[in-house]
Design a protein around this motif. Structure first.
Motif, short mmCIF file in Angstrom:
data_model
loop_
_atom_site.label_atom_id
_atom_site.label_comp_id
_atom_site.label_asym_id
_atom_site.label_seq_id
_atom_site.Cartn_x
_atom_site.Cartn_y
_atom_site.Cartn_z
N GLY A 1 0.97 -1.05 -0.13
CA GLY A 1 0.03 -0.01 -0.09
C GLY A 1 0.95 1.26 -0.02
N ILE A 2 2.02 1.22 0.92
CA ILE A 2 2.84 2.29 0.74
C ILE A 2 3.45 2.63 -0.39
N ASN A 3 3.94 1.36 -1.14
CA ASN A 3 4.66 1.68 -2.46
C ASN A 3 3.69 2.26 -3.33
N ASN A 4 2.47 1.96 -3.37
CA ASN A 4 1.37 2.38 -4.33
C ASN A 4 1.30 4.04 -4.07
N MET A 5 1.23 4.28 -2.55
CA MET A 5 1.28 5.67 -2.37
C MET A 5 2.41 6.31 -2.95
N THR A 6 3.41 5.90 -2.70
CA THR A 6 4.78 6.64 -3.18
C THR A 6 4.65 6.93 -4.49
N GLN A 7 4.14 5.83 -5.58
CA GLN A 7 4.11 5.95 -6.93
C GLN A 7 2.93 7.32 -7.25
N GLN A 8 1.76 7.29 -6.51
CA GLN A 8 1.01 8.43 -6.71
C GLN A 8 1.54 9.82 -6.07
N LEU A 9 2.06 9.65 -5.16
CA LEU A 9 2.80 10.90 -4.56
C LEU A 9 3.84 11.49 -5.43
N ASN A 10 4.70 10.59 -6.19
CA ASN A 10 5.74 11.03 -7.07
C ASN A 10 5.01 11.72 -8.25
N ALA A 11 3.78 11.02 -8.71
CA ALA A 11 3.32 11.72 -9.81
C ALA A 11 2.45 12.91 -9.65
N LEU A 12 1.97 12.82 -8.25
CA LEU A 12 1.44 14.29 -7.89
C LEU A 12 2.56 15.66 -7.94
N LEU A 13 3.70 14.76 -7.42
CA LEU A 13 4.78 16.01 -7.16
C LEU A 13 5.27 16.37 -8.58
N LYS A 14 5.52 15.47 -9.51
CA LYS A 14 5.81 16.03 -10.83
C LYS A 14 4.83 16.83 -11.41
N GLU A 15 3.32 16.56 -11.46
CA GLU A 15 2.59 17.37 -12.00
C GLU A 15 2.59 18.98 -11.24
N ARG A 16 2.66 18.87 -10.01
CA ARG A 16 2.76 20.05 -9.24
C ARG A 16 3.99 21.00 -9.58
N ASN A 17 5.05 20.35 -9.61
CA ASN A 17 6.55 20.71 -10.06
C ASN A 17 6.42 21.33 -11.43
N ALA A 18 5.65 20.61 -12.33
CA ALA A 18 5.55 21.20 -13.60
C ALA A 18 4.88 22.52 -13.57
N LYS A 19 3.76 22.40 -13.02
CA LYS A 19 2.92 23.70 -12.93
C LYS A 19 3.63 24.91 -12.26
N ALA A 20 4.67 24.52 -11.19
CA ALA A 20 5.37 25.64 -10.66
C ALA A 20 6.34 26.24 -11.58
#
Length: 300
Positions: A185-204
């Motif tokens: 479950g944590i590994n799945n959350m890690t992937q989701q978190l990294n994807a969200l971070l990538k999207e956030r950083n792109a918008k930043a």
């Protein structure tokens, strides 16, 4: 930002002229710069006591780097720190940003940033719970392994001891399976978190590109609209107009305190004295190498 005035007008009484000449020969960091709170608009939702603590935190950034005090809070000081809630200015800023297309990007970025922070907090909590459970599991398994090894060396355990160990073995197997499922479950959350971070950083990054052009057009509007240091015929003062939270406010105050002692802007975007102060700052201000070099230029 207005530059530091070029002239100091001396009113010297002949009887104490020697002292006066010495006093004005001091550098900007040789005598603490006394400041006080001036205009204090309450619409920001910040108490005066909290504001004083933020001021103290801001001045400490530079004082810690130097190793001595260069600022001093005095409620009667002429150098005023003003907290000004100016709806007209905020409206003008918002209009400019909307026309420039910055508001739409800023809105998306803030939404992504909020989603990321919420998800990151959930992730951190799950990881913390998992790590604590893993520590307890390892300790318990270590005790179990020692017991099993002890009785195996004795060619077997008594029936009552065997039953206790068997119960513990079953518990450990169940707990191991539970921890493994948590890991998935944590590994799945890690992937989701990294994807969200990538999207956030792109918008930043997109926001920063547009913001840079915005500031070129409006002469550094984002910086001015957040805070400014003024030294004119009316005296020295810092005006704070807007901030997203405590870290924003502390960063803005630290930046303006730097100007108050004569520090100039720095080209490094990670520096406190970068010409655009942060919006929605995530961390406490830490001087960069360029900040420290500029501080030393002024104070040493």
């Amino acid at each position: 930002m207005k530059r530091l005035g070029q002239y100091i007008f001396l009113l010297i009484i002949i009887g104490v002229s020697a002292y006066s000449v010495y006093y004005f020969s001091l550098g900007p960091c040789d005598k603490p710069l006394e400041y006080s709170i001036g205009r204090f608009d309450t619409q920001f939702g910040v108490s005066k006591e909290s504001f004083k603590s933020y001021l103290a935190e801001s001045e400490t950034v530079w004082e810690k780097a130097l190793g001595w005090d260069i600022f001093l809070y005095d409620p009667d000081a002429n150098f005023k720190i003003n907290l000004i809630y100016d709806e007209r200015q905020l409206s003008t800023t918002q209009k400019q940003k909307t026309e420039f297309g910055l508001s739409a990007i800023e809105e998306i970025f803030k939404k992504l940033d909020t989603e990321f922070n919420i998800f990151k907090n959930q992730y951190d909590q799950k990881v913390s719970v998992y790590e604590q459970a893993l520590i307890l599991f390892k300790k318990r398994k270590s005790v179990y392994d020692e017991e099993v090894s002890f009785w195996n060396n004795k060619k077997g355990a008594p029936e009552d001891k065997y039953q206790i160990l068997e119960t513990e073995r079953k518990y450990l197997n169940i707990e191991a399976e539970r921890l493994n499922n948590q890991t998935i479950g944590i590994n799945n959350m890690t992937q989701q978190l990294n994807a969200l971070l990538k999207e956030r950083n792109a918008k930043a990054a997109e926001y920063n590109r547009v913001a840079e052009n915005y500031n070129k057009k409006y002469g550094g509007g984002l910086e001015f609209n957040q805070a400014e240091y003024i030294n004119d015929s009316e005296g020295k003062r810092v005006n704070i107009y807007q901030f997203g939270g405590k870290k924003d406010l502390v960063l803005a105050l630290t930046h303006e305190f730097g100007h108050a002692i004569g520090m100039n802007h720095i080209d490094n975007p990670k520096s406190i004295m970068y010409y655009i102060t942060g919006i929605n700052a995530q961390n406490a201000p830490i001087p960069s190498a360029e900040d420290l070099a500029e501080l030393n230029r002024v104070c040493k």
